[in-house]
Structures are given as C-alpha cells and as structure tokens.
Design a protein around this motif. Structure first.
Motif, PDB file in Angstrom:
ATOM      1  N   LYS A   1       1.735  -5.505   3.665  1.00  0.00           N
ATOM      2  CA  LYS A   1       1.141  -6.627   4.381  1.00  0.00           C
ATOM      3  C   LYS A   1       1.367  -7.922   3.608  1.00  0.00           C
TER       4      LYS A   1
ATOM      5  N   VAL B   1      -2.585   7.757  15.909  1.00  0.00           N
ATOM      6  CA  VAL B   1      -3.820   7.477  15.173  1.00  0.00           C
ATOM      7  C   VAL B   1      -4.580   6.295  15.803  1.00  0.00           C
ATOM      8  N   SER B   2      -3.847   5.375  16.418  1.00  0.00           N
ATOM      9  CA  SER B   2      -4.499   4.213  17.039  1.00  0.00           C
ATOM     10  C   SER B   2      -5.236   4.579  18.332  1.00  0.00           C
TER      11      SER B   2
ATOM     12  N   GLY C   1      -4.652   3.850   3.662  1.00  0.00           N
ATOM     13  CA  GLY C   1      -3.806   4.963   4.074  1.00  0.00           C
ATOM     14  C   GLY C   1      -3.995   6.212   3.237  1.00  0.00           C
TER      15      GLY C   1
ATOM     16  N   GLY D   1      -9.340  -2.575   5.488  1.00  0.00           N
ATOM     17  CA  GLY D   1      -8.293  -1.553   5.459  1.00  0.00           C
ATOM     18  C   GLY D   1      -7.896  -1.196   6.887  1.00  0.00           C
ATOM     19  N   GLY D   2      -6.772  -0.548   7.017  1.00  0.00           N
ATOM     20  CA  GLY D   2      -6.273  -0.184   8.344  1.00  0.00           C
ATOM     21  C   GLY D   2      -7.261   0.647   9.145  1.00  0.00           C
TER      22      GLY D   2
ATOM     23  N   ARG E   1      -4.795   8.869   5.943  1.00  0.00           N
ATOM     24  CA  ARG E   1      -3.891  10.027   5.979  1.00  0.00           C
ATOM     25  C   ARG E   1      -4.555  11.197   6.723  1.00  0.00           C
TER      26      ARG E   1
ATOM     27  N   GLY F   1       0.817  -1.211   0.000  1.00  0.00           N
ATOM     28  CA  GLY F   1       0.000   0.000   0.000  1.00  0.00           C
ATOM     29  C   GLY F   1       0.845   1.254   0.000  1.00  0.00           C
ATOM     30  N   SER F   2       0.169   2.400   0.088  1.00  0.00           N
ATOM     31  CA  SER F   2       0.878   3.672   0.149  1.00  0.00           C
ATOM     32  C   SER F   2       1.500   3.858   1.524  1.00  0.00           C
ATOM     33  N   THR F   3       0.910   3.238   2.544  1.00  0.00           N
ATOM     34  CA  THR F   3       1.285   3.490   3.928  1.00  0.00           C
ATOM     35  C   THR F   3       1.883   2.268   4.609  1.00  0.00           C
ATOM     36  N   THR F   4       1.351   1.075   4.271  1.00  0.00           N
ATOM     37  CA  THR F   4       1.814  -0.147   4.928  1.00  0.00           C
ATOM     38  C   THR F   4       2.038  -1.263   3.897  1.00  0.00           C
TER      39      THR F   4
ATOM     40  N   ASN G   1     -10.253   1.325  13.451  1.00  0.00           N
ATOM     41  CA  ASN G   1     -10.689   2.479  14.245  1.00  0.00           C
ATOM     42  C   ASN G   1     -12.196   2.362  14.483  1.00  0.00           C
TER      43      ASN G   1
END
Ligand code: ADP
Length: 266
Positions: A14, A144-145, A102, A214-215, A131, A9-12, A219
């Motif tokens: 996996k 963020v978590s 992300g 998704g991440g 983001r 991904g752009s952020t993570t 949340n």
C-alpha cells in the motif's frame, strides 16, 4: 512538498502520497506483498495517479513486514509506530488500535499524541488473521470480500472450534458435508477470528476509543463479531488498509522538513 509512505505487508502493498504533510493526493493497494513486484507496482500506481515523478518525492518511508527489503525508501519505520501515527491523524480520540492484516494481528495502545504506549502481536499463527479468512473463503467457494455479505444471511452461528487453520478448514468441510448452511459457517468463521483478536486486545488493555485497521477491517462481519466479543463499540478507521502507509507518509514529511534527518524510530 510531496512525501510517500509505503506499507509492504505479507499479503498486500500500500502507498500514500501526501502534499505538504496534510493532503492525500494519491494512494494505492496492490494485492501482492513483500518478495513480489507488488511494492514497485504500488509505488508506480500512486506516482501515476498523483502525476508526480519519483524525483519529486522529498522523502519516502517504508513500513510493514517487508520494509527492509525495499531499496527505494529513504528510511524505514516499524508498522506499529506508523499505524499509531496514521490512526491518530484520522481519529484523534483513538486509544487502542486493533490491526488485523494478512498474516498477523496487533493490538496497540496509543497516547493522546498518538505515541505508542504498548503493543502485543500475533505473528506465529494464521488464526485471527486475513490468511485464516482467505483459507475459509476458499472452502466456502467464495472470495474473501464476499464473506461478510454471506454471513449477514446467517440464522445461527455454526461454531468453529479449532483455532488451527488446517483443522478449522477440515471442520468447515465437514460442516458443509453435514448440510450446514454456508452463511452460518461464515458467521462461525468471523466469530473465530473475533475471539482470537479479542484475546490479543485483552492483553494490551482495552481503552476506548477502539479503532480497527488492516485489510480485515473491511470485513463488516468480523468487526461486528469483535464488538460482540469485546462488548464495546468499535470504529473502523477511514481507509483502514492505508493507515500505516499514511503514518509513514506523515513521518516522511517530518523527516523531509528536518532536512532528511531520520527519526531512529524502530
Ligand atoms: P498485510 O498488510 O498484512 O499484507 P492487509 O492489512 O492488506 O495485509 O490485509 C489483507 C487481508 O485483508 C486479506 O487477507 C483479506 O482477509 C482482507 N481483505 C482485503 N480486502 C478485503 C475486502 N474488500 N473485504 C474483506 N476483506 C478484505
């Protein structure tokens, strides 16, 4: 037979390793995406967890935004197809997938066999993505978590009116300066993301069961705000950040069984 799916991904980054296309024996999530050492580290971590060497992988499929920049994969398949495949494996009744990553968000309609019927995507703007949440968490001086936990203490929703991330961040700073509680602002941030994703979901046509991946699915605050916006119950996919990697590993098993013939799914 071992197969691997890697979602860059752009952020993570996996990965999922499957044994015989059905048993998950290792997985990894590295907080670094395409263009970094993240993909390689994710691959190495999963191999070491599984205690299997790279040579023992019958087939590796890369998916995600950075899938075409990863040389170690046998094949590439889009994250839309892999998400659908992974979610269908875990939640057979899923008909709409909302994937919030992300830097983009997608709404995917899937059929009874997990096939993609239609999809819409927001990839031009950080609003309604991880983001946006990361920038706002920075303004609220938390990770963020921790946003969901913070928002759980809200006594009201402090609305964030700008959808633009830069303006929304200024709004958060102004609200803090005006003495608004951080928890109420966090709730407003979740509502803003939920509204944006709900708009996307409306465009694809909402058919239940609705599954979020998704991440950002980790949340709880965003998921609850989304349920409120859509007036529909939402299921969070089991291991929501790994569903596309799982789908890729499932496709890899099929390819390997066919003697390494690829699918030509784009
Ligand atoms: P991509 O695949 O697009 O690189 P992901 O689907 O992994 O991104 O999503 C990354 C986003 O997920 C982060 O920007 C962050 O907002 C969110 N996220 C990741 N882990 C958590 C967590 N433990 N709690 C809340 N949000 C999280």
């Amino acid at each position: 037979m071992y197969t691997m799916g890697i979602d860059i991904g752009s952020t993570t980054s996996k990965t999922v390793i499957l044994l015989n296309g059905e048993q998950l024996i290792a997985s990894s999530v590295i907080k670094a995406g395409t263009g970094t050492t993240g993909p390689l580290r994710a691959l190495e971590e999963a191999l070491s967890q599984a205690q299997v060497s790279l040579n023992e992988m019958a087939w590796i499929i890369a998916t995600g935004y950075g899938r075409n920049n990863f040389q170690m994969a046998s094949e590439q398949i889009s994250e839309i197809s892999c998400q659908a495949r992974g979610v269908h494996f875990l939640v057979t009744s899923a008909r709409t997938v909302l994937d919030i990553g992300g830097q983009d968000a997608k709404a995917i309609r899937i059929g009874e066999r997990g096939e993609v019927l239609n999809f819409v995507m927001n990839e031009k703007c950080a609003a309604g993505t991880g983001r946006f949440l990361e920038v706002m968490a920075g303004a609220l001086e938390c990770d963020v978590s921790q946003l969901a936990q913070l928002a759980a203490e809200a006594t009201r929703v402090a609305a964030i009116s700008s959808t633009c991330t830069v303006f929304a961040e200024s709004e958060v700073i102004s609200q803090l300066a005006a003495g608004e509680a951080r928890a109420n602002i966090a709730a407003g941030i979740h509502q803003s993301v939920a509204r944006r994703v709900a708009g996307l979901a409306g465009r694809v046509g909402l058919v239940p069961d609705l599954v979020v991946t998704g991440g950002v699915a980790k949340n709880r605050g965003v998921v609850e705000a989304l349920e409120e916006e859509l007036k529909l119950p939402i299921r969070v996919a089991p291991m929501p950040q790994l569903t596309a990697a799982l789908g890729a590993a499932l496709y890899a098993f099929q390819s390997a069984k066919r003697g390494g013939k690829s699918f030509h799914i784009v």
